[in-house]
Each structure stands twice: as structure tokens, then as C-alpha cells.
Design a protein around this motif. Structure first.
Motif, PDB file in Angstrom:
ATOM      1  N   GLY A 221       0.817  -1.216   0.000  1.00 45.32           N
ATOM      2  CA  GLY A 221       0.000   0.000   0.000  1.00 45.32           C
ATOM      3  C   GLY A 221       0.847   1.261   0.000  1.00 45.32           C
ATOM      4  N   GLU A 222       1.962   1.232   0.732  1.00 37.44           N
ATOM      5  CA  GLU A 222       2.841   2.404   0.794  1.00 37.44           C
ATOM      6  C   GLU A 222       3.427   2.721  -0.581  1.00 37.44           C
ATOM      7  N   SER A 223       3.870   1.696  -1.297  1.00 41.31           N
ATOM      8  CA  SER A 223       4.449   1.931  -2.627  1.00 41.31           C
ATOM      9  C   SER A 223       3.377   2.386  -3.620  1.00 41.31           C
ATOM     10  N   MET A 224       2.169   1.834  -3.499  1.00 40.36           N
ATOM     11  CA  MET A 224       1.079   2.265  -4.378  1.00 40.36           C
ATOM     12  C   MET A 224       0.714   3.723  -4.114  1.00 40.36           C
TER      13      MET A 224
ATOM     14  N   ALA B 209       4.666   1.802  -9.847  1.00 38.33           N
ATOM     15  CA  ALA B 209       4.065   0.679 -10.564  1.00 38.33           C
ATOM     16  C   ALA B 209       4.628  -0.573  -9.910  1.00 38.33           C
ATOM     17  N   VAL B 210       3.746  -1.413  -9.358  1.00 32.88           N
ATOM     18  CA  VAL B 210       4.169  -2.520  -8.499  1.00 32.88           C
ATOM     19  C   VAL B 210       4.125  -3.853  -9.233  1.00 32.88           C
TER      20      VAL B 210
ATOM     21  N   ASN C  70      -3.956  -1.694 -11.695  1.00 32.86           N
ATOM     22  CA  ASN C  70      -3.235  -0.820 -10.750  1.00 32.86           C
ATOM     23  C   ASN C  70      -1.949  -1.473 -10.234  1.00 32.86           C
ATOM     24  N   GLY C  71      -1.526  -2.550 -10.884  1.00 32.81           N
ATOM     25  CA  GLY C  71      -0.305  -3.247 -10.514  1.00 32.81           C
ATOM     26  C   GLY C  71      -0.228  -4.556 -11.290  1.00 32.81           C
TER      27      GLY C  71
ATOM     28  N   SER D   4       0.706   3.321 -12.207  1.00 30.82           N
ATOM     29  CA  SER D   4       1.058   4.256 -11.139  1.00 30.82           C
ATOM     30  C   SER D   4      -0.132   5.119 -10.745  1.00 30.82           C
ATOM     31  N   LYS D   5      -0.784   5.728 -11.733  1.00 30.92           N
ATOM     32  CA  LYS D   5      -1.930   6.612 -11.452  1.00 30.92           C
ATOM     33  C   LYS D   5      -3.084   5.833 -10.824  1.00 30.92           C
ATOM     34  N   ASN D   6      -3.346   4.634 -11.339  1.00 23.94           N
ATOM     35  CA  ASN D   6      -4.438   3.829 -10.783  1.00 23.94           C
ATOM     36  C   ASN D   6      -4.119   3.337  -9.375  1.00 23.94           C
ATOM     37  N   ALA D   7      -2.833   3.087  -9.092  1.00 26.33           N
ATOM     38  CA  ALA D   7      -2.422   2.668  -7.745  1.00 26.33           C
ATOM     39  C   ALA D   7      -2.689   3.792  -6.746  1.00 26.33           C
ATOM     40  N   VAL D   8      -2.299   5.005  -7.121  1.00 27.72           N
ATOM     41  CA  VAL D   8      -2.545   6.161  -6.248  1.00 27.72           C
ATOM     42  C   VAL D   8      -4.045   6.337  -6.029  1.00 27.72           C
ATOM     43  N   LYS D   9      -4.822   6.196  -7.093  1.00 29.63           N
ATOM     44  CA  LYS D   9      -6.279   6.340  -6.998  1.00 29.63           C
ATOM     45  C   LYS D   9      -6.876   5.311  -6.039  1.00 29.63           C
TER      46      LYS D   9
END
Length: 403
Positions: free
Chosen positions: A289-292, A297-298, A316-317, A346-351
């Protein structure tokens, strides 16, 4: 209707995994909230930067400080309208179990190494007392801090229809605009030569940090420009340094040693790709979660507890089959070779973290859930995210389709 709700969270330590959820829950005007810390934090964890000055948080009780505080803590648990119990002595909820009062078990995997551990008498009696008996009662619910907690409890016929998705809620800095956040991140990355990759954690066998070095070797062989940081210390440190030297990777792969959680978060903000290579021994895995949340991009192992809850493969990854290096390599190469794909993930992970898996959402949903049960006598499920149904998920649920 209740004027106020008394909610108690009891666990071994008050740390950065629980802190932000607790702070948010404490903000509700009609909630009287307490966190009971049952033991001092281990020195090893303090050195890793996990220590928190609990005197700054009036709602934290250190039950180990004296017999008086311990008795007061037990009384708080007996009186509370709802109790969450994590890694803490059963004594804190013994009376609640007897009287079938609203209680939430907060647990990662029960049987990481297989159900056969139930044959070991101490394990059997612990599970019987903590999960099997309470898990048959109507007012006991399971907060699953792993995608695999549900299947483990299904094997002992506990918490049927009372299992909810949960996790460790990390600090998620709110950004009014995800695109502006990403623009800031791109600016940070300008000075990097090639793709910036990060691995962070204890350098131990079941976290498989050697996979990061192996993929670095592959990238170098393919003449793909990159930089990699492997943060942490542990039993594999010397071995990894030897691998880096043998593969002539010293110009691209750095091992800066141990860092505090805030320092690791800063490295995440300065990295494009995060590699999470643990196997099924990883209970939750807060770094996912921290990296997202940091816009990485995980590429993550499917055996990690947080992966089934947080990651939608290719959205999202990326998920790879635990222990399958070929699967891991294929997914990393897909990211390295496409800047556009990295940006999308990356953007979807943050979202995902901004809109769903954050302490504010977790606290609000838990608050509403408790209120619904106390006032109406029946639970409510959200459609997705925290307090949605934790479905039975077997270890082999994910199959890599990149072959």
C-alpha cells in the motif's frame, strides 16, 4: 439510539500500521475510543523506526505499566460497545466471548505453513479458544488482514458469513488531483538514468530479495538502462552483495542499508517500479500500500496477504505467481519496456489508495458498521474495499497469463 459508542482496540503494539486508523476513529464526536497496548515494543522494531511516543496519544493505555492499568484495561474491554482484538492475550475478551458481545478478531493468516499445524496440541487449543468457539457466535466478526484469512478460518468452520476485508491502513497523503501528484513525481525522476526500481524489507529467505538482483542481471544483459536500490539488512546481506559483485552490477544496484519507514517512503516517491517478492509467509505486507500510495508501478507476488485485496492485475499493478521467477521476470519486463504502462498502473495505484484503502475510509466504514449492528442488530457489507465480503481464496487462485 446510542448517544456515544465506546470502542476499544487491543493489540501488542501501537505502531504505524494501526496508528492512522486509530487517529481517524478517535475523531468521531460520538465515539469514545481507546487503544490498549499490551507489551513494550521489541528493541529490534524500535531500531527499525517503528517506535511511537504513546504519551502524545491520550487514548493509548499501556496495560503492561502496572497492575492497576492492566485491571483498568480489562474493565474497558468488558464495558466497551465494541472491541477489536489483534495480537493480544485472550484474557482481554474472555468475558465478551462468554456473553456474546460485539467483538472483532483482527487477523492475518492462521495456517501459513498448512493446516497440519493444528495437530500440534498448543496450536489446536489456541485456535479453539481464539477462533473456533467465538467464531460460532453471532456477535463475533473477522477482520481479515490477508486475502487468505478467510480460507484458513473456513477450514475450521469459523466465522461463516462474518468475514470482512481489512488490512493495515497506512498514511495516505491526500492529493486534490492525481495528475498533479504524478506530474510532481515525474519531476523528481528527471535526474535518474533509466528506470528507477526499488526493493525494501528485511533481507531474509522468505522475502526473496535475491529475485531483485536476478532481474537486475537480466536488465543489464538486455542493455536496459536502470537504477535499483535494495533497502534493508538481514541474513542475506553478504550473499546479495556477492551476487551484485559477481554479476558486475555495482554501477546500477545499490544497498544503502536499513532505513526508517519515512525514509523508505521517500525512496518510494523517487522510484518508478516497486518489487514485492515475499512468499506466503508475508501476512499483510504494508509496503504494498505504501508503494502504491507513492505512485510506484508494483510487481507483487500473489502469495502476499495484501495482494488479492489491493491489486487488480494489469489495472493498478502486476501480479506474478509466487516462487515462479519466469512469471516475475515477464511482468517486470512488461513494465520496464513501456513508460505508458508504468504511468497507467502508477496513477491507478494512487487512486486505489486515495479513494478506498486509506485510514479515513477504513475508520468511517468501521464506525458505520458498528453503529448498524448496535442499532439494528444486523451487519452491512460494502461492495468493495474495507468491510466488503472476504471471500474464500485458495493459494492457487492466480495464474500468470503473460506466458
Amino acid at each position: 439510539l446510542l448517544a456515544t459508542m465506546k470502542i476499544v482496540f487491543v493489540s501488542n503494539n501501537y505502531n504505524h500500521h494501526e496508528r492512522f486508523f486509530c487517529e481517524e476513529l478517535n475523531k468521531f464526536s460520538d465515539v469514545e475510543f481507546f487503544f490498549i497496548q499490551t507489551q513494550p515494543m521489541r528493541e529490534e522494531r524500535v531500531k527499525m523506526g517503528w517506535g511511537i511516543d504513546t504519551s502524545r496519544f491520550p487514548f493509548v493505555y499501556n496495560s503492561f505499566e502496572s497492575e492497576t492499568v492492566y485491571k483498568n484495561a480489562l474493565q474497558l474491554c468488558n464495558e466497551a460497545d465494541a472491541v477489536i482484538i489483534g495480537s493480544a492475550p485472550y484474557k482481554f475478551i474472555a468475558d465478551r466471548v462468554k456473553n456474546n458481545r460485539l467483538t472483532f478478531f483482527y487477523a492475518e493468516r492462521l495456517f501459513r505453513k498448512g493446516l497440519w499445524h493444528m495437530l500440534y496440541p498448543p496450536t489446536f487449543f489456541t485456535v479453539l479458544k481464539r477462533f473456533i468457539v467465538p467464531g460460532r457466535k453471532s456477535n463475533f466478526y473477522l477482520l481479515c488482514a490477508s486475502g487468505y484469512t478467510a480460507v484458513d478460518t473456513s477450514k475450521i468452520f469459523a466465522f461463516n458469513n462474518h468475514r470482512f476485508k481489512w488490512g493495515h491502513f497506512i498514511d495516505v497523503n491526500p492529493y486534490p488531483n492525481i495528475n498533479s501528484f504524478y506530474a510532481e513525481k515525474v519531476e523528481r525522476l528527471k535526474h535518474h538514468k533509466g528506470v528507477s526500481i526499488l526493493w525494501a524489507g528485511r533481507l531474509i529467505r522468505w522475502k526473496h530479495p535475491d529475485m531483485a538482483v536476478k532481474i537486475a542481471k537480466t536488465l543489464k544483459q538486455k542493455n536496459i538502462p536502470f537504477t535499483m536500490n535494495i533497502i534493508g539488512t538481514g541474513e542475506m546481506e553478504y550473499e546479495l552483495k556477492e551476487m551484485i559483485s559477481t554479476y558486475n552490477l555495482s554501477d546500477s544496484v545499490k544497498m544503502p542499508g536499513a532505513m526508517t519507514p519515512p525514509e523508505v517512503r521517500q525512496h518510494m516517491l523517487n522510484s518508478e517500479i516497486y518489487l514485492f517478492t515475499s512468499d506466503f509467509n508475508e501476512g499483510w505486507g504494508a509496503v504494498l500500500g505504501e508503494s502504491m500510495a507513492s505512485g510506484c508501478a508494483v510487481v507483487t507476488s500473489h502469495g502476499i496477504g495484501a495482494t488479492p485485496f489491493l491489486i487488480q492485475h494489469k489495472e493498478n499493478g502486476l501480479i506474478y505467481e509466487t516462487g515462479n521467477y519466469g512469471s516475475f521476470e515477464r511482468n517486470v519486463l512488461k513494465l520496464v519496456e513501456s513508460k505508458e504502462f508504468r504511468e497507467k498502473l502508477s496513477k491507478n495505484a494512487v487512486k486505489t489508495m486515495q479513494e478506498c484503502w486509506n485510514p479515513q475510509t477504513g475508520a468511517y466504514r468501521f464506525y458505520q458498521f458498528v453503529k448498524q449492528i448496535l442499532e439494528n442488530g444486523r451487519p452491512m457489507f460494502y461492495d468493495a474495499g474495507p468491510i466488503s465480503e472476504a471471500k474464500i481464496l485458495k493459494n492457487n487462485w492466480f495464474k500468470d497469463d503473460t506466458v
